[in-house]
Write an enzyme that holds these catalytic residues in place. Structure first.
Site, PDB file in Angstrom:
ATOM      1  N   LYS A 120      13.810  -0.974 -10.255  1.00 16.40           N
ATOM      2  CA  LYS A 120      13.861  -1.363  -8.844  1.00 16.40           C
ATOM      3  C   LYS A 120      15.137  -0.854  -8.163  1.00 16.40           C
ATOM      4  O   LYS A 120      15.153  -0.624  -6.961  1.00 16.40           O
ATOM      5  CB  LYS A 120      13.776  -2.884  -8.695  1.00 16.40           C
ATOM      6  CG  LYS A 120      12.580  -3.548  -9.358  1.00 16.40           C
ATOM      7  CD  LYS A 120      11.276  -3.191  -8.676  1.00 16.40           C
ATOM      8  CE  LYS A 120      10.110  -4.071  -9.102  1.00 16.40           C
ATOM      9  NZ  LYS A 120       9.680  -3.871 -10.504  1.00 16.40           N
TER      10      LYS A 120
HETATM   11  C1  LIG Z   1       8.481  -3.852 -11.004  1.00 11.72           C
HETATM   12  C2  LIG Z   1       8.372  -3.417 -12.391  1.00 11.72           C
HETATM   13  C3  LIG Z   1       7.226  -2.781 -12.870  1.00 11.72           C
HETATM   14  C4  LIG Z   1       5.994  -2.571 -12.021  1.00 11.72           C
HETATM   15  O1  LIG Z   1       6.220  -1.702 -10.940  1.00 11.72           O
HETATM   16  P1  LIG Z   1       5.242  -1.753  -9.680  1.00 11.72           P
HETATM   17  O2  LIG Z   1       5.828  -0.818  -8.707  1.00 11.72           O
HETATM   18  O3  LIG Z   1       5.270  -3.177  -9.182  1.00 11.72           O
HETATM   19  O4  LIG Z   1       3.893  -1.374 -10.150  1.00 11.72           O
HETATM   20  C5  LIG Z   1       7.220  -2.355 -14.188  1.00 11.72           C
HETATM   21  N1  LIG Z   1       8.270  -2.566 -15.000  1.00 11.72           N
HETATM   22  C6  LIG Z   1       9.393  -3.184 -14.570  1.00 11.72           C
HETATM   23  C7  LIG Z   1      10.502  -3.403 -15.522  1.00 11.72           C
HETATM   24  C8  LIG Z   1       9.487  -3.615 -13.258  1.00 11.72           C
HETATM   25  O5  LIG Z   1      10.594  -4.217 -12.846  1.00 11.72           O
END
Ligand SMILES: *Cc1c(COP(=O)(O)O)cnc(C)c1O
Length: 501
Positions: A120
């Site tokens: 993120k």
């Molecule tokens: C948010 C997240 C995901 C999923 O990503 P999306 O964009 O919501 O599909 C996968 N792995 C981790 C560690 C995340 O923080």
């Protein structure tokens, strides 16, 4: 880096049948979600060719980001984008999006070297800066109140990204029993004068539904306006979140070429651990803009609503919700799927499907749409045992320490390989540091885990010799600032209370 012939890109809502209400990229970032409940999409897709790829191949990551982002966010100048990207990615530990090779053929793209150790950060270190600039560009008088529902990693990354950014406040809601101990500690100890964190008695979908309800509450919106605030979101439904994620697919492709794994122009496949469908959708945009990606493998955990969707054409959220060791993928409503539907079947069908989803909890796409989706997407899932076995195997055989989200993707990538043993190179996205989920990783490798997550991190580190990343050390010694948890109906009251301050 010179730039030429940049066409202005306007944004439309996925539910706007006429597509007439076009707005600028700054406006789309400021609003987050469209007034009709839809999500913003570029009305025209920028195109990149081999020349562009060779142009950015030798550039730094911030320069790559400025180059790619400049084509989508056309009311930002090249200078602004470069300077914001340089600041955003300076807090990373080394190169922001490194590739790791395992077993000769496969490549892993690690996106967790930012300040919160999850992918993120790739978007949330830059998005608040873009939002701040957007307030000026759109002549906005009010300050932004960011509301976010998180399944774990978004919350901390958003808090860290917005912390003390002028003219913004941020309130994060997380499912009180649906995040890991480390994720919770990271959030409730958050520093900054403009932040607020609150637990919700429910799961991620309850928190996300609560946030969506507040966005649609006119009384709330006018009460906040009276206090000089407007609501916006930092969730992956905001275009300002998605756009920076497009960049790392271009970047990884260039790095695969520089490493000699592919030649510029060769097609690759990409496997993404998926929850809200933001990360994989950014890959879809990259493909739509000309990056040579053949297939996208959508990897889910036991909450396999997307796997079923891609294989049957029916999206059905009326199913049991499982809490798994990959909590950021514990999602039954993948919001960004709406953008894919819009791209494939247009605004009318999209609006109808979204209406059915909220009224009945399910919808079925047309045979034509299903066929179009199958041309690009393959859905796979891996359950808890498969995930743990994958973590162990990666460590035993490759010396690679994978977090549970990454392990789900690696397991799905292997299933895809078995089904389609084609010649293309496969890029798998790694989304979190194994130390964010140290208990699960330790248990998968050694067969047991202590109750205490911090202890698990230390044990994992002494067992494997892989150091704990700096941002995750000493969390248990920080002061807890936010300990409240509320029922979903009381979320609005919390937001108003924060607005009073
Ligand atoms: C948010 C997240 C995901 C999923 O990503 P999306 O964009 O919501 O599909 C996968 N792995 C981790 C560690 C995340 O923080």
């Amino acid at each position: 880096m010179s730039r030429y012939n940049i066409r202005e890109v306007k944004y439309v809502s996925t539910r706007d049948a006429e597509g007439s209400a076009k707005i600028s990229s700054a406006e789309a970032i400021k609003r987050g979600i469209a007034p009709d409940g839809g999500l913003y999409m570029p009305a025209s897709m920028p195109r990149f060719g081999i020349m562009d790829l060779s142009q950015i191949s030798k550039a730094t990551y911030p320069a790559r980001a400025a180059y790619i982002l400049g084509r989508y966010l056309t009311d930002f100048t090249a200078g602004e984008l470069l300077s914001e990207a340089e600041k955003a990615y300076s807090g990373f530990d080394g190169y922001p999006a490194p590739l790791r090779g395992v077993s000769g053929r496969e490549s892993i793209l690690e996106l967790w070297h930012g300040p919160t150790c999850a992918f993120k950060d790739m978007a949330l270190q830059i998005m608040p800066r873009l939002l701040s600039l957007s307030l000026g560009k759109t002549g906005e008088k009010n300050d932004a109140m960011i509301l976010t529902a998180t399944s774990g990693d978004t919350g901390k990354a958003a808090l860290e990204g917005f912390r003390d950014v002028p003219r913004t406040r941020i309130m994060v809601f997380y499912p009180a029993h649906g995040v890991s101990a480390v994720q919770r500690l990271q959030m409730v100890t958050q520093e900054g004068s403009n932040v607020r964190v609150c637990g919700v008695n429910g799961n991620f979908d309850d928190a996300q539904t609560g946030v969506k309800r507040i966005f649609g509450d006119r009384e709330m919106i006018s009460a906040l306006a009276g206090k000089g605030l407007f609501l916006s979101s930092a969730n992956s439904i905001n275009w300002g979140r998605l756009a920076p994620q497009i960049v790392y697919y271009f970047s990884a492709y260039c790095d695969m070429a520089s490493e000699g794994k592919i030649k510029l122009g060769d097609e690759i496949d990409v496997c993404v651990p998926t929850g809200n469908f933001g990360d994989i959708f950014a890959a879809y945009i990259a493909k739509a803009s000309g990056l040579p990606i053949a297939r996208l493998i959508c990897a889910s955990n036991r909450n396999s609503v997307l796997t079923d969707f891609f294989s049957t054409g029916t999206y059905d959220r009326r199913r049991e919700f499982y809490t798994t060791s990959s909590p950021s993928m514990d999602i039954l409503i993948s919001s960004n799927l709406e953008r894919l539907l819009w791209a494939v079947c247009g605004p009318e069908e999209t609006a109808a499907h979204m209406k059915a989803l909220s009224a009945d909890g399910c919808y079925t796409v047309s045979a034509e749409t299903k066929a179009a989706l199958s041309e690009v997407f393959s859905g796979y899932y891996a359950g808890e045992e498969e995930c743990a076995a994958q973590i162990k195997r990666m460590w035993d055989e490759e010396g690679y320490l994978a977090d549970p989200h990454t392990a789900v993707a690696l397991a799905c990538a292997e299933k895809y390989r078995r089904d389609c043993p084609g010649g293309r190179r496969l890029l798998t996205v790694s989304t979190a540091s194994p130390y964010k989920f140290a208990g699960s990783v330790l248990e998968a490798i050694s067969g047991s885990r202590p109750d205490d997550e911090t202890k698990a991190a230390d044990m994992l580190s002494s067992l494997t010799g892989v150091p704990v990343p700096a941002p995750l050390r000493g969390l248990d010694r920080k002061t807890v600032r936010f300990s409240a948890a509320v029922d979903p109906e009381d979320m609005a009251g919390e937001v108003l209370g924060f607005g009073e301050m």
